[in-house]
Write a protein that holds these residues in place. Structure first.
Motif, short mmCIF file in Angstrom:
data_model
loop_
_atom_site.label_atom_id
_atom_site.label_comp_id
_atom_site.label_asym_id
_atom_site.label_seq_id
_atom_site.Cartn_x
_atom_site.Cartn_y
_atom_site.Cartn_z
N GLY A 53 0.76 -1.25 0.00
CA GLY A 53 0.00 0.00 0.00
C GLY A 53 0.79 1.29 0.00
N VAL A 54 2.13 1.23 0.00
CA VAL A 54 2.93 2.45 -0.03
C VAL A 54 2.74 3.17 -1.36
N LEU A 55 2.52 4.48 -1.30
CA LEU A 55 2.26 5.29 -2.49
C LEU A 55 3.37 6.28 -2.81
N ALA A 56 4.29 6.48 -1.86
CA ALA A 56 5.36 7.47 -2.05
C ALA A 56 6.67 6.92 -1.49
N ILE A 57 7.73 7.06 -2.28
CA ILE A 57 9.07 6.60 -1.92
C ILE A 57 9.98 7.80 -1.72
N GLY A 58 10.75 7.79 -0.65
CA GLY A 58 11.72 8.85 -0.39
C GLY A 58 13.13 8.33 -0.50
N GLU A 59 13.98 9.10 -1.17
CA GLU A 59 15.39 8.72 -1.32
C GLU A 59 16.29 9.89 -0.95
N ASN A 60 17.43 9.56 -0.36
CA ASN A 60 18.42 10.58 0.00
C ASN A 60 19.35 10.89 -1.16
N ARG A 61 19.64 9.87 -1.96
CA ARG A 61 20.63 10.02 -3.03
C ARG A 61 19.97 9.89 -4.40
N ILE A 62 20.27 10.85 -5.25
CA ILE A 62 19.65 10.88 -6.58
C ILE A 62 20.06 9.68 -7.41
N GLN A 63 21.32 9.32 -7.36
CA GLN A 63 21.80 8.21 -8.18
C GLN A 63 21.13 6.90 -7.80
N GLU A 64 20.98 6.68 -6.50
CA GLU A 64 20.32 5.45 -6.03
C GLU A 64 18.86 5.44 -6.44
N ALA A 65 18.20 6.59 -6.33
CA ALA A 65 16.80 6.68 -6.71
C ALA A 65 16.61 6.42 -8.20
N ALA A 66 17.52 6.94 -9.02
CA ALA A 66 17.39 6.78 -10.47
C ALA A 66 17.44 5.32 -10.88
N LYS A 67 18.33 4.56 -10.26
CA LYS A 67 18.44 3.14 -10.58
C LYS A 67 17.17 2.38 -10.20
N LYS A 68 16.64 2.71 -9.04
CA LYS A 68 15.42 2.04 -8.58
C LYS A 68 14.21 2.44 -9.41
N ALA A 69 14.13 3.73 -9.74
CA ALA A 69 12.99 4.22 -10.51
C ALA A 69 12.95 3.62 -11.90
N GLN A 70 14.12 3.34 -12.45
CA GLN A 70 14.19 2.75 -13.79
C GLN A 70 13.56 1.36 -13.79
N ILE A 71 13.72 0.64 -12.70
CA ILE A 71 13.15 -0.70 -12.58
C ILE A 71 11.66 -0.63 -12.24
N LEU A 72 11.32 0.24 -11.31
CA LEU A 72 9.94 0.31 -10.83
C LEU A 72 9.01 1.05 -11.78
N GLN A 73 9.59 1.84 -12.67
CA GLN A 73 8.81 2.73 -13.53
C GLN A 73 7.99 3.68 -12.66
N LYS A 74 6.81 4.09 -13.11
CA LYS A 74 6.06 5.14 -12.39
C LYS A 74 4.94 4.52 -11.56
N GLN A 75 5.29 3.66 -10.62
CA GLN A 75 4.29 3.06 -9.74
C GLN A 75 3.95 3.95 -8.55
N VAL A 76 4.88 4.81 -8.19
CA VAL A 76 4.75 5.59 -6.96
C VAL A 76 5.22 7.02 -7.19
N GLU A 77 4.94 7.89 -6.21
CA GLU A 77 5.57 9.21 -6.19
C GLU A 77 7.00 9.05 -5.71
N TRP A 78 7.88 9.92 -6.23
CA TRP A 78 9.27 9.92 -5.79
C TRP A 78 9.57 11.25 -5.10
N HIS A 79 10.10 11.16 -3.89
CA HIS A 79 10.43 12.33 -3.08
C HIS A 79 11.92 12.35 -2.80
N LEU A 80 12.56 13.50 -3.02
CA LEU A 80 13.96 13.67 -2.63
C LEU A 80 13.99 14.28 -1.24
N ILE A 81 14.56 13.54 -0.29
CA ILE A 81 14.61 14.03 1.09
C ILE A 81 16.03 14.38 1.52
N GLY A 82 17.02 14.05 0.68
CA GLY A 82 18.41 14.37 1.00
C GLY A 82 18.82 15.73 0.45
#
Length: 233
Positions: A53-82
């Motif tokens: 049920g999670v709808l939003a993902i938060g990441e501290n590092r842009i590079q790490e988020a980019a790799k994950k987002a490429q796999i997950l596609q647009k299933q969730v909101e992406w938040h930069l918290i770092g």
């Protein structure tokens, strides 16, 4: 315990904290958005959280988020918290729905420039260093409203609220005065009725102190360990 079980407990805690809020609390919102912080957790864990049920993902590092987002596609909101450096702004604007960590006019101007070039209006929060800690990023509370006024003049940036990180206290109750002051600052920001803004999010509270944060008015919390367990380094 499983991610689903942990998530259920976190949500129950949030609901309970909302009900414990003071009836005089100015920030009346009953809806609290949960951002699952996935730093150092793999895609399989994120997929399990999304399935729960999670709808939003938060990441501290842009590079790490980019790799994950490429796999997950647009299933969730992406938040930069770092922390966001100006040389990383293009990647951030391309990837994130909400950037929590804008703490200077310089960064805001660069976001505006890049977002304009990409044909986007970027939602952001101002990060406030309420405790004035040398080890944390964020603008001083006394300067936050001035920064907000500057940002409101930008065409490709939409200010949506504010974020803070409390010191790590052994007892989360020690964060209560800080969160209370932050909520007051948030309401002052909201009452300014600045043009080109949509002041709706007060982001405060992490695994160790989110219950107190919600009790004091947070409507956006950032939970990592409380959902996924200890990080894998």
């Amino acid at each position: 315990m499983s991610i689903r079980t942990n998530l259920t407990q976190v949500i129950e805690n949030i609901h309970s904290a909302v009900h414990k809020r003071s009836k005089t609390l100015i920030n009346e919102s009953k809806n609290v958005k949960l951002v699952a912080v996935t730093k150092n957790h793999d895609v399989a864990a994120i997929q399990e959280a999304v399935a729960a049920g999670v709808l939003a993902i938060g990441e501290n590092r842009i590079q790490e988020a980019a790799k994950k987002a490429q796999i997950l596609q647009k299933q969730v909101e992406w938040h930069l918290i770092g922390h966001l450096q100006t040389n990383k702004v293009r990647q951030a604007v391309q990837l994130f729905d909400l950037i929590h960590s804008v703490d200077s006019k310089k960064v805001a101007l660069e976001i505006d420039r890049i977002a304009g070039a990409l044909g986007k209006r970027q939602d952001i929060l101002i990060q406030v260093n309420m405790a004035n800690e040398d080890t944390k990023f964020g603008i001083a509370s006394k300067d936050a409203l001035t920064l907000a006024k500057s940002i409101s003049n930008l065409e490709h940036v939409r200010l949506c609220g504010a974020m803070t990180i409390a010191p790590f206290y052994d007892n989360a109750e020690q964060a209560r005065p800080l969160f209370r002051n932050m909520c007051q600052l948030f309401m002052e920001l909201k009452d300014m009725n600045l043009a080109n803004t949509n002041i709706e999010w007060l982001s405060m509270g992490m695994t160790n102190d989110y219950i107190v944060g919600v009790e004091e008015g947070a409507n956006l919390v950032r939970i990592g360990t409380g959902i996924f367990g200890q990080r894998q380094y």
